[in-house]
Design a protein around this motif. Sequence first.
Motif, PDB file in Angstrom:
ATOM      1  N   UNK A   1       0.803  -1.220   0.000  1.00 33.79           N
ATOM      2  CA  UNK A   1       0.000   0.000   0.000  1.00 33.79           C
ATOM      3  C   UNK A   1       0.838   1.273   0.000  1.00 33.79           C
ATOM      4  N   UNK A   2       1.932   1.248  -0.750  1.00 34.62           N
ATOM      5  CA  UNK A   2       2.742   2.448  -0.943  1.00 34.62           C
ATOM      6  C   UNK A   2       2.414   3.009  -2.326  1.00 34.62           C
ATOM      7  N   UNK A   3       2.232   4.328  -2.396  1.00 30.83           N
ATOM      8  CA  UNK A   3       1.960   4.956  -3.686  1.00 30.83           C
ATOM      9  C   UNK A   3       3.271   5.076  -4.457  1.00 30.83           C
ATOM     10  N   UNK A   4       3.312   4.546  -5.659  1.00 33.64           N
ATOM     11  CA  UNK A   4       4.529   4.593  -6.471  1.00 33.64           C
ATOM     12  C   UNK A   4       4.540   5.856  -7.325  1.00 33.64           C
ATOM     13  N   UNK A   5       3.480   6.021  -8.132  1.00 34.35           N
ATOM     14  CA  UNK A   5       3.367   7.275  -8.881  1.00 34.35           C
ATOM     15  C   UNK A   5       1.987   7.842  -8.597  1.00 34.35           C
ATOM     16  N   UNK A   6       1.888   9.146  -8.683  1.00 36.97           N
ATOM     17  CA  UNK A   6       0.634   9.820  -8.371  1.00 36.97           C
ATOM     18  C   UNK A   6       0.154  10.504  -9.637  1.00 36.97           C
ATOM     19  N   UNK A   7      -1.104  10.352  -9.916  1.00 34.81           N
ATOM     20  CA  UNK A   7      -1.676  10.898 -11.137  1.00 34.81           C
ATOM     21  C   UNK A   7      -1.444  12.405 -11.237  1.00 34.81           C
ATOM     22  N   UNK A   8      -1.062  12.864 -12.423  1.00 28.17           N
ATOM     23  CA  UNK A   8      -0.907  14.301 -12.654  1.00 28.17           C
ATOM     24  C   UNK A   8       0.487  14.815 -12.350  1.00 28.17           C
ATOM     25  N   UNK A   9       1.250  14.086 -11.586  1.00 28.17           N
ATOM     26  CA  UNK A   9       2.627  14.497 -11.324  1.00 28.17           C
ATOM     27  C   UNK A   9       3.481  14.268 -12.578  1.00 28.17           C
TER      28      UNK A   9
ATOM     29  N   UNK B   1       8.045   8.237 -23.047  1.00 23.16           N
ATOM     30  CA  UNK B   1       7.832   8.316 -24.493  1.00 23.16           C
ATOM     31  C   UNK B   1       7.490   9.729 -24.932  1.00 23.16           C
ATOM     32  N   UNK B   2       6.578  10.395 -24.205  1.00 20.43           N
ATOM     33  CA  UNK B   2       6.182  11.730 -24.658  1.00 20.43           C
ATOM     34  C   UNK B   2       6.218  12.781 -23.560  1.00 20.43           C
ATOM     35  N   UNK B   3       6.817  12.457 -22.404  1.00 22.51           N
ATOM     36  CA  UNK B   3       6.970  13.460 -21.360  1.00 22.51           C
ATOM     37  C   UNK B   3       5.663  13.910 -20.724  1.00 22.51           C
ATOM     38  N   UNK B   4       4.596  13.171 -20.940  1.00 23.50           N
ATOM     39  CA  UNK B   4       3.296  13.559 -20.365  1.00 23.50           C
ATOM     40  C   UNK B   4       3.293  13.263 -18.871  1.00 23.50           C
ATOM     41  N   UNK B   5       2.442  13.955 -18.100  1.00 21.31           N
ATOM     42  CA  UNK B   5       2.366  13.642 -16.666  1.00 21.31           C
ATOM     43  C   UNK B   5       1.758  12.250 -16.457  1.00 21.31           C
ATOM     44  N   UNK B   6       1.929  11.756 -15.245  1.00 17.56           N
ATOM     45  CA  UNK B   6       1.415  10.434 -14.909  1.00 17.56           C
ATOM     46  C   UNK B   6      -0.096  10.392 -15.150  1.00 17.56           C
ATOM     47  N   UNK B   7      -0.576   9.333 -15.808  1.00 22.10           N
ATOM     48  CA  UNK B   7      -1.996   9.261 -16.145  1.00 22.10           C
ATOM     49  C   UNK B   7      -2.813   8.537 -15.090  1.00 22.10           C
ATOM     50  N   UNK B   8      -2.180   7.920 -14.114  1.00 25.15           N
ATOM     51  CA  UNK B   8      -2.930   7.237 -13.067  1.00 25.15           C
ATOM     52  C   UNK B   8      -2.061   7.064 -11.835  1.00 25.15           C
TER      53      UNK B   8
END
Lengths: 388, 388, 388, 388
Positions: free
Chosen positions: D272-280, D316-323
Motif C-alpha cells: 500500500x505504498x503509492x509509487x506514482x501519483x496521477x498528474x505528477x 515516451x512523450x513526457x506527459x504527466x502520470x496518467x494514473x
Amino acid sequence: MPQDRLDELIALLGPSRRGAYRIAQYAILAAGLAAMAVMTVPGVSPTVGTWTTVVLWCCLGFFAGELLVKSWPSDKSARNYLFTGAGFIDLLAVLPIPLALLIGVPKETAWLLASLWLLKLAPAVPGLALLGRVIEQEARPLASVFVLFLFVLMFAAVALFVLEHAGQPAHFGSLPQSLWWAVTTLTTTGYGDAVPETYLGRVVAAMVMICGLGVFGLLTGILATGFASEHRRRDFVRNWDLVTSVPFLSNLDAPAIIELTHMLRRLDLAERTVVVRRGRSGDCMYFIASGEVEVRVEPQPVRLGAGSFFGEFALLDGSPRTATVMTTMPSTLLILQVADFRAFTAHHPELARAVEKEAARRRGAPDYESHAGMQPAPQLLDDERDDD
Amino acid sequence: MPQDRLDELIALLGPSRRGAYRIAQYAILAAGLAAMAVMTVPGVSPTVGTWTTVVLWCCLGFFAGELLVKSWPSDKSARNYLFTGAGFIDLLAVLPIPLALLIGVPKETAWLLASLWLLKLAPAVPGLALLGRVIEQEARPLASVFVLFLFVLMFAAVALFVLEHAGQPAHFGSLPQSLWWAVTTLTTTGYGDAVPETYLGRVVAAMVMICGLGVFGLLTGILATGFASEHRRRDFVRNWDLVTSVPFLSNLDAPAIIELTHMLRRLDLAERTVVVRRGRSGDCMYFIASGEVEVRVEPQPVRLGAGSFFGEFALLDGSPRTATVMTTMPSTLLILQVADFRAFTAHHPELARAVEKEAARRRGAPDYESHAGMQPAPQLLDDERDDD
Amino acid sequence: MPQDRLDELIALLGPSRRGAYRIAQYAILAAGLAAMAVMTVPGVSPTVGTWTTVVLWCCLGFFAGELLVKSWPSDKSARNYLFTGAGFIDLLAVLPIPLALLIGVPKETAWLLASLWLLKLAPAVPGLALLGRVIEQEARPLASVFVLFLFVLMFAAVALFVLEHAGQPAHFGSLPQSLWWAVTTLTTTGYGDAVPETYLGRVVAAMVMICGLGVFGLLTGILATGFASEHRRRDFVRNWDLVTSVPFLSNLDAPAIIELTHMLRRLDLAERTVVVRRGRSGDCMYFIASGEVEVRVEPQPVRLGAGSFFGEFALLDGSPRTATVMTTMPSTLLILQVADFRAFTAHHPELARAVEKEAARRRGAPDYESHAGMQPAPQLLDDERDDD
Amino acid sequence: MPQDRLDELIALLGPSRRGAYRIAQYAILAAGLAAMAVMTVPGVSPTVGTWTTVVLWCCLGFFAGELLVKSWPSDKSARNYLFTGAGFIDLLAVLPIPLALLIGVPKETAWLLASLWLLKLAPAVPGLALLGRVIEQEARPLASVFVLFLFVLMFAAVALFVLEHAGQPAHFGSLPQSLWWAVTTLTTTGYGDAVPETYLGRVVAAMVMICGLGVFGLLTGILATGFASEHRRRDFVRNWDLVTSVPFLSNLDAPAIIELTHMLRRLDLAERTVVVRRGRSGDCMYFIASGEVEVRVEPQPVRLGAGSFFGEFALLDGSPRTATVMTTMPSTLLILQVADFRAFTAHHPELARAVEKEAARRRGAPDYESHAGMQPAPQLLDDERDDD
C-alpha cells in the motif's frame, strides 16, 4: 513544478524585470533576517528597535502580498498553489508570526520565526532537489556510515567515562557528558571544553580522531559517488531536448546524439550578454537552442536564430574569435568544447564535415546574411573594433 | 595569454636564465612579505625597522621597474599590457602603496597593501584558471550547498539562541553571537569560545556538527567531480596538438588518436635533465614532441629529435633501461605507461607492430646513427658506465 | 628495488620465518620509540631511566647488526646497498645517534633522533611510492590550491590584523600573530587561542572558514582523482603478467585480456590459509596464478596447481561452496567476482562456455584427480565435514 | 547469512508485522541505552534510579528472550545460530552484564556493558559489510596513508618537543604530551589545550595542519575510489537476478542485459505504498520484479503482477502520470530513468519499439484488464480523482 507559477507571476511585471524582481526579493529577505538578528541584540537603542520592527513588518507585508497575488488569479489553481511545496513555504513565511503574536508569545521570540523566510530560497535553488535525490539514492550506505558513527561514539564515550570520570568529574562525570565530548571529537570539531588527561584516555581519543577522519572520508566518498552519477543523469535529461531541437544535430543517429548530449553544456544567457569577444582565443563552439544572437560584423551585424551555430573557426584551426557575438534576447546556447569536438568527430566525421563545409562557405561567401546559421567571413571584419 | 608577454621579457635576459629570474622574483616577493610582517610586530628595534622599510621600498622599486620594462617596448602593445589581467595585477602591486602614503595613511597601514604583491603569483600558476572554471561549471550545485549551509546555520543559531541565551548571556545573548557559534561549529572549526551547556543545546549542536560533515562531503563531492572532468578535458586539449605533431602517431586513425591522447602524459623538461637512467627498471616509453635528447651509448652518444621515441624495450620485454637519456635543450616528451601501452595495442595492434619493428631494427642494427628515432642496440652498451 | 635485498636477507632465515622476522622488526621499532618517549617524561624513576637507555641501545644494536649483515655478502653489492634508498634509511637509523652523543649533545636530545627509525617502515609500505607518484602527477593543480591557500591566508591575516589589533593586542597585535590565527582557522583546526571579537572580524573569519572547506574540498578532489587513476594503472601492471601466466586465460584475444586484467583482483596468501569454506555462500571464482591449493574432498583431498581455477559453481548457479579450499604453500590467486564474470562473459561467451564445460565435467566425473584444474564433483562431498 | 534466521523469526509473528517488530526492537534498544546514560548521571533521584534499573533489566530480558527463541527451533540449527555472527552478537548482548554483576563489579560499571547492545544494529545495516569490504580491498593504500600519518605525527611531536618544552613545560614537557598535541592538530581537531608559542613552533604547526588536510584528502580519495567501485559491483549483483526474472527484459542479448543491469535501480516497497501519483510529472518507468501493483483507473482498478511494467508514457512523450499506482503487497520494482532509457534505446532500439508497441496498444485498447503488464489508456481516466 511550483517554481513555474512563481515565474509566471514575475513575468507579469515585464519580461526583462524578472532578474530585478528576484534581486529585490533577496534584498528584502536579507533585510528581514538582518532586522531579526538586530532585534535580539540586548541594549539596542529604542530608535533602532523601532526601525527593526518596521522593517520586519514590511517584509512580512511583502511576503503576504506575494502570497495573495500568487494564489489569486483563478480560484481553482489558487487552491492548488497553496498545496504545492512553494505555496506551503510561502504560507509558512506569513502565518506563524502573527499567530505567535496573537497567542501572546513575546515579540522577540515570535519574530525569530522569521528565520522560516529563508526557506523561500529553496525553490529558487534547483540543485536542492538534486541533493535530496542523492541522499535518497545513497540512503543505505549513508545509514551504514551513521551506524558506524554511532558505534564509535558510544564506545568512545563509555571508554572515556570509565577512564576519566574519577579525574575530571566536571567534564566526564556522566555518560551524556562523555557523549558530548565524543561527538565534538569524532566530528573533529574539538571545542576543547573537555579534554582527556589520562594516558589511556588520550590514546582512545587519538583513535577516535582517526576514526573521525575515516567516517568523514567514507561520507565524502559516498556523497561524491552519488553526486557524480546523479549530476550526469540530470544534465543529460536537461540537454536531450535541447540537442534534438537543433536541426543540425538532430539528423545524427541515436547513439551519436546520446554521446553529444553528454558532451554539451547548457548556457542560459540574459539578453544583451556578450558570448564571445573578437580577438580572444576560443576553445569551444556554440549551438543556439533558443533565442537569437547578433554577430557584430561589418558592414552590418548579422542575427543568428535557434538552430544556428557559431564559433567553429576556433575549433577548426585554433584562430582567435573573428567577431564579437552578443545575445539579443534571453537565449539558451549549447557549448561544445574543443576536446569534446575532436573526440566526437573522431567517431562521427559527418559532423566535422558538415561544420567544415559551412565554415568554408562562410569564409568564402560575403553574402552570408542571406543564410541562417552563418558566421561572417573573417576578411570582412578587418576594420571592426572591439566595442568593450 | 598575459603570461606570454612576461615570458618574452624574461627571454630577453637569455634562454637559460628564465628559471633563475623566476626564482629571484619569488625570493623578492617572499622578502617583501616577510618585511611587511616584521614591520607590524610591536617593539622591534629601530635598526630592524629601518631595514624592513628599505627592503619594502626595494621590492616596490623592483616591481615598478618590472612593470615599466614590460609596458615599454612598443607603445601600442604597452597600452594593451596594462589592460591585461597580469598588467592590472602589476599595477595593483605598484600604485596603491605610494598613493596611500601620499594621502596620509600611516606607514604601518599603507605597507599592508604589500599583501597585494601575492597576486603576482596568480599568472604563474596555470591551474588557477582551471579551478576558476570548475567553480564556474559547478556554480549551480555549489550554490545549492551554500543555501543548505545557510539553512542549517540559521536554524542552528535560532535554536541555540532560544536554548542557551538565558544560561549564557555572554556567548548566546544575541542572534549574531549565536550565528558566530553556528558558523564555527558547522565548519567543524570549533574554537570553543562558545559552547552549549544545556542538554537540548548539545543535542542540536551534535546534529549541526554531523550536518557540517555532510555539507563538507557534498562540497568535496561536487568539487572532485567537476575537477576530474575539467582536468581531463584540459589535458586532452594540451596533448592533442602534441600527439598529432609526432609523425609516428599521427598516422593512426582518428579514434585511436583520441584514445592515445587521453593516455599520454606531457612532460616538460629543462635542458640537460636525465630522463631515464641506465640499469633502472622502466614502466613507460617516451615520444619526443619537441626538443632533442641525447642517448648515452658507445662508441658515441646519439641524438634523437622531435618525432622520435625511446624507452620501448621496457614495454616490450620488461628489461631495464639500456642507456641513460638526457635532454640537450628544453624538450616536451609524451609518456606512455606500460598499462596504457598494453591496453592501447590490444585494440590497435598496428602501433605495437610498428614499435616492435623499430625495436628489432635497433637491436640488430649497429649503424643506428643514420636513422632518426632510434635507440642504440643493447649489445653496444656493454662497457658504458652510468655517469651519475 | 631496495626491498628485494631485505627480502633476500630474511629468506636466509628460512622461508616460513619471513613473517615472524617482520613482526619482530616492528616490535623492536615500537619498543625503541616507546623507550624514546618515556625517556623524555620528566620525573621518571632512575630504574625506568636505566631500562629505557638499555632498550634504546639494544634497538640501535639490532639495527646496526641488520645494516652490517645486509651490506656484508659481496663487497660490490654491499657498496651498492648503502647507496640505495633503503640502505640510506638504514644508515640514517644507525649513525646519527652515536655521532650526536660523541659531539656532546645531551643524552635526552640525542636519542630523539631515534624517531628516524620510523623511516624504516617506508620500504615495507609499497603504497608510499604510489602516493608519491600521485602527488608528482597532480603537482600543478596541487600548487594552484596551495597558492589559493596562500592568498586566503594572507588577506585574512591582513584583514584581521586591521580589524582586531586595537581590541586584542595580545592575539592580533602583529601580522605574524594574525597569520597564526589565519592558518588555524583556514585548516578548520580552530584552537581557540585567538578568536576575533569585532562584528566585521567575525564575518571575515566566517568567510575564511568557508574558504577552508572549499580548499579542503579541492584538495580532496585532486587527490581522489589522481589516486583513482594511478591506482587503476598500478593494479593493471601488477595483474597483467599474472593473467597471461594462466594458460586458460592467455588464449583469449588481447582486448579480452585487457578487460579481464582490469577486473581481476590479486590475492597473496600465506601457506595453509583457508580460501573458501564449504557451505558458505560465494560470489567469486579463483584462478591460481602461482602456488598450490588443496581441495578438501572425499575420499581424499585434491591438489590444484598454477593455471587451475576453482569456485566456479558459485558463479554458474549461485550454489554454496561445495568444498573447503586451503593453500599448501604461499600462493597468488586472481579473484573474479560474479558481477565481473557476468559482465565479461556477456561480451566473451567463450570463457563462460569453457568454464561451464569444465564444471560439467567436474560434476559428472568422479575421477577428477587425474586432471589438473578441477574441482571435485559436489555429490562426492556429501559426508565431508567442515573442519574449522 | 545470519540475517535470514532473524527474518525467519520475525516472519513467525505475521508477514505485515515485520516492520513493527523492527521498530519495537529499535525503541527497546534506544530506551536501554538512554537508561544506561541516565544511570551514570550523578545525583539523580532514587525514583529515577529505580526506573532506569527496571528499564535496563526489561531490555536485557527482551534480548535474552529473543536469543532463546532464535536458538530454540531445532537443536541442530540452534547450535549453528550461536556460532554465526548475529548469534555471537546476541550472546554478547545478554551474557556479559549478569556475569559482571555476579563477579562483583559495581552496578554502574556493569551496566555500561549495555553499550554492546548497539552491536545488534550491525546485521540490520547491510552496508556495513560493504564498508568492511572496501576497507579490506583498499588495505594497502590505507596502510600507506597510516604510515604517512605516523611519520608526520612523530616528526611533528619531536620538533615541537624540542622547540616548546623549555617555554611550556606543562604542555610540551615530554614526548607523549607533544604527541598528544600532534594528534589533535594533525586530525584538525584542535582542542586548544596545548598551543605552540614560539615562532618556529608555529611554523611547524602550520605545516602539520596542512599535512593534516593532505592526509585527510588522501584518505577520502582512497575510500571514495574504493567505495564507488565496490558499490557498483554490489548493485550489479543484486539487480542481475531481478532483471533476468522480468520476461520482457530477459529476451535481450547478454551485453544489453549487462548494460541495463547497471542502469536499473532497485526499489523495495512495503504494501500500500503509492509509487506514482496521477498528474505528477514523471522521469522514469518501472518494471515489476516481484509483488503486485494496483493502477487506480476507471471504471475499476487494474492489477499488474511481476514481469509487467508501467509509467512508460512519461518516457515516451513526457506527459504527466496518467494514473496513481499503489502496491498491494511488498513489491520490488526496477526503476529505469529517462536518461538511461534514452541512452539504452539508442543502442538497443528493440526495447524502445517493444515499449512503444505496448504503450500504443494500451492507449488504444480500453479492454486492457485482460492483458498483463498494461497501463490504462489515458482517455479512461478523465473523471478519476487523485485520492491523496
